[in-house]
Motif scaffolding. Structure first.
Motif, short mmCIF file in Angstrom:
data_model
loop_
_atom_site.label_atom_id
_atom_site.label_comp_id
_atom_site.label_asym_id
_atom_site.label_seq_id
_atom_site.Cartn_x
_atom_site.Cartn_y
_atom_site.Cartn_z
N PHE A 6 5.59 8.49 5.97
CA PHE A 6 5.21 7.26 5.29
C PHE A 6 4.64 7.63 3.93
O PHE A 6 4.05 8.70 3.76
CB PHE A 6 4.13 6.52 6.09
CG PHE A 6 4.50 6.25 7.52
CD1 PHE A 6 5.07 5.04 7.88
CD2 PHE A 6 4.28 7.21 8.51
CE1 PHE A 6 5.41 4.79 9.21
CE2 PHE A 6 4.62 6.96 9.83
CZ PHE A 6 5.19 5.75 10.18
N SER A 7 4.78 6.72 3.00
CA SER A 7 4.18 6.89 1.68
C SER A 7 3.58 5.55 1.29
O SER A 7 4.24 4.51 1.37
CB SER A 7 5.23 7.32 0.66
OG SER A 7 4.62 7.51 -0.60
N ILE A 8 2.31 5.58 0.91
CA ILE A 8 1.64 4.35 0.50
C ILE A 8 0.95 4.56 -0.84
O ILE A 8 0.62 5.68 -1.21
CB ILE A 8 0.60 3.87 1.55
CG1 ILE A 8 -0.53 4.88 1.72
CG2 ILE A 8 1.28 3.55 2.87
CD1 ILE A 8 -1.72 4.35 2.51
N ALA A 9 0.73 3.46 -1.53
CA ALA A 9 -0.08 3.50 -2.74
C ALA A 9 -1.53 3.69 -2.32
O ALA A 9 -1.94 3.27 -1.23
CB ALA A 9 0.08 2.21 -3.53
N SER A 10 -2.29 4.31 -3.16
CA SER A 10 -3.71 4.52 -2.89
C SER A 10 -4.46 3.22 -3.12
O SER A 10 -5.12 3.01 -4.13
CB SER A 10 -4.26 5.62 -3.81
OG SER A 10 -5.64 5.74 -3.66
N ASN A 11 -4.32 2.33 -2.14
CA ASN A 11 -4.91 1.01 -2.25
C ASN A 11 -5.34 0.56 -0.85
O ASN A 11 -4.59 0.72 0.11
CB ASN A 11 -3.88 0.03 -2.83
CG ASN A 11 -4.49 -1.27 -3.25
OD1 ASN A 11 -5.28 -1.86 -2.52
ND2 ASN A 11 -4.13 -1.72 -4.45
N TYR A 12 -6.53 0.00 -0.77
CA TYR A 12 -7.04 -0.43 0.53
C TYR A 12 -6.10 -1.40 1.24
O TYR A 12 -6.01 -1.42 2.47
CB TYR A 12 -8.42 -1.07 0.39
CG TYR A 12 -9.47 -0.13 -0.17
CD1 TYR A 12 -9.87 1.00 0.54
CD2 TYR A 12 -10.05 -0.37 -1.40
CE1 TYR A 12 -10.83 1.86 0.04
CE2 TYR A 12 -11.02 0.49 -1.92
CZ TYR A 12 -11.41 1.59 -1.19
OH TYR A 12 -12.36 2.44 -1.70
N THR A 13 -5.38 -2.22 0.49
CA THR A 13 -4.48 -3.20 1.10
C THR A 13 -3.28 -2.55 1.79
O THR A 13 -2.63 -3.18 2.62
CB THR A 13 -3.97 -4.22 0.06
OG1 THR A 13 -3.22 -3.52 -0.95
CG2 THR A 13 -5.11 -4.98 -0.57
N GLU A 14 -3.00 -1.31 1.47
CA GLU A 14 -1.87 -0.58 2.08
C GLU A 14 -2.26 0.11 3.38
O GLU A 14 -1.39 0.47 4.18
CB GLU A 14 -1.34 0.47 1.09
CG GLU A 14 -0.92 -0.08 -0.25
CD GLU A 14 0.56 -0.28 -0.34
OE1 GLU A 14 1.30 0.36 0.43
OE2 GLU A 14 0.97 -1.07 -1.19
N THR A 16 -4.20 -0.69 6.27
CA THR A 16 -4.05 -1.32 7.59
C THR A 16 -2.59 -1.48 8.01
O THR A 16 -2.24 -1.14 9.15
CB THR A 16 -4.80 -2.66 7.65
OG1 THR A 16 -6.19 -2.40 7.43
CG2 THR A 16 -4.63 -3.34 9.00
N PRO A 17 -1.70 -1.97 7.13
CA PRO A 17 -0.30 -2.10 7.56
C PRO A 17 0.34 -0.78 7.98
O PRO A 17 1.04 -0.74 9.00
CB PRO A 17 0.40 -2.69 6.33
CG PRO A 17 -0.67 -3.39 5.57
CD PRO A 17 -1.91 -2.57 5.80
N VAL A 18 0.08 0.31 7.26
CA VAL A 18 0.70 1.58 7.65
C VAL A 18 0.08 2.10 8.94
O VAL A 18 0.78 2.67 9.79
CB VAL A 18 0.64 2.64 6.52
CG1 VAL A 18 -0.74 3.25 6.36
CG2 VAL A 18 1.67 3.73 6.76
N CYS A 19 -1.20 1.87 9.15
CA CYS A 19 -1.84 2.30 10.39
C CYS A 19 -1.30 1.53 11.59
O CYS A 19 -1.10 2.10 12.67
CB CYS A 19 -3.35 2.15 10.29
SG CYS A 19 -4.09 3.36 9.15
N LYS A 20 -1.03 0.25 11.41
CA LYS A 20 -0.41 -0.54 12.48
C LYS A 20 1.00 -0.03 12.78
O LYS A 20 1.42 0.04 13.94
CB LYS A 20 -0.40 -2.01 12.11
CG LYS A 20 -1.77 -2.65 12.16
CD LYS A 20 -1.69 -4.15 11.97
CE LYS A 20 -3.06 -4.79 12.00
NZ LYS A 20 -3.84 -4.49 13.18
N CYS A 42 -9.08 6.12 13.47
CA CYS A 42 -9.29 7.37 12.71
C CYS A 42 -8.48 7.38 11.42
O CYS A 42 -8.98 7.80 10.37
CB CYS A 42 -8.91 8.57 13.57
SG CYS A 42 -10.03 8.86 14.94
N LEU A 43 -7.25 6.93 11.50
CA LEU A 43 -6.40 6.89 10.30
C LEU A 43 -6.93 5.93 9.25
O LEU A 43 -6.92 6.24 8.05
CB LEU A 43 -4.97 6.49 10.68
CG LEU A 43 -4.07 7.62 11.11
CD1 LEU A 43 -2.74 7.06 11.61
CD2 LEU A 43 -3.83 8.59 9.97
N ILE A 44 -7.39 4.77 9.69
CA ILE A 44 -7.96 3.81 8.74
C ILE A 44 -9.12 4.46 8.00
O ILE A 44 -9.21 4.38 6.77
CB ILE A 44 -8.40 2.51 9.45
CG1 ILE A 44 -7.17 1.71 9.89
CG2 ILE A 44 -9.30 1.66 8.56
CD1 ILE A 44 -7.47 0.54 10.81
#
Length: 99
Positions: A6-14, A16-20, A42-44
């Protein structure tokens, strides 16, 4: 072994969705639901720490996540290029076990 990256932007909004999504992947791989929930929590925490501390809330950065599952064993790797914690430079796994 089943793996997902997975790759996410360094943003709090990203976070929770990737952790789910990772939690769902773990459930699909027959990891116990209670373990999947703990992994998600733990991931969050870990990803939020990267955003806040390593990237100092610079939302233009990215975080890569690799999840490997093999016979109910899970390895999760987080990759960032943020500021490292100097006090952890000489940290050895033996020290962690004593904590």
């Amino acid at each position: 072994m089943n793996s997902k990256e997975f790759s996410i932007a360094s943003n709090y909004t990203e976070v929770t969705p990737v952790c789910k999504e990772i939690r769902s992947f773990c459930l699909d791989e027959n990891i116990k639901p209670s373990d999947c929930s703990e992994i998600e929590i733990c991931l969050i925490e870990a990803l939020n720490n990267i955003v806040k501390h390593a990237y100092k809330e610079d939302f233009t950065k990215s975080i890569q996540i690799k999840v490997d599952i093999n016979n109910n064993e899970i390895m999760i790797q987080l990759f960032d290029s943020g500021i490292s914690r100097k006090e952890f430079k000489n940290l050895h796994w033996n020290m962690i076990q004593k904590i």
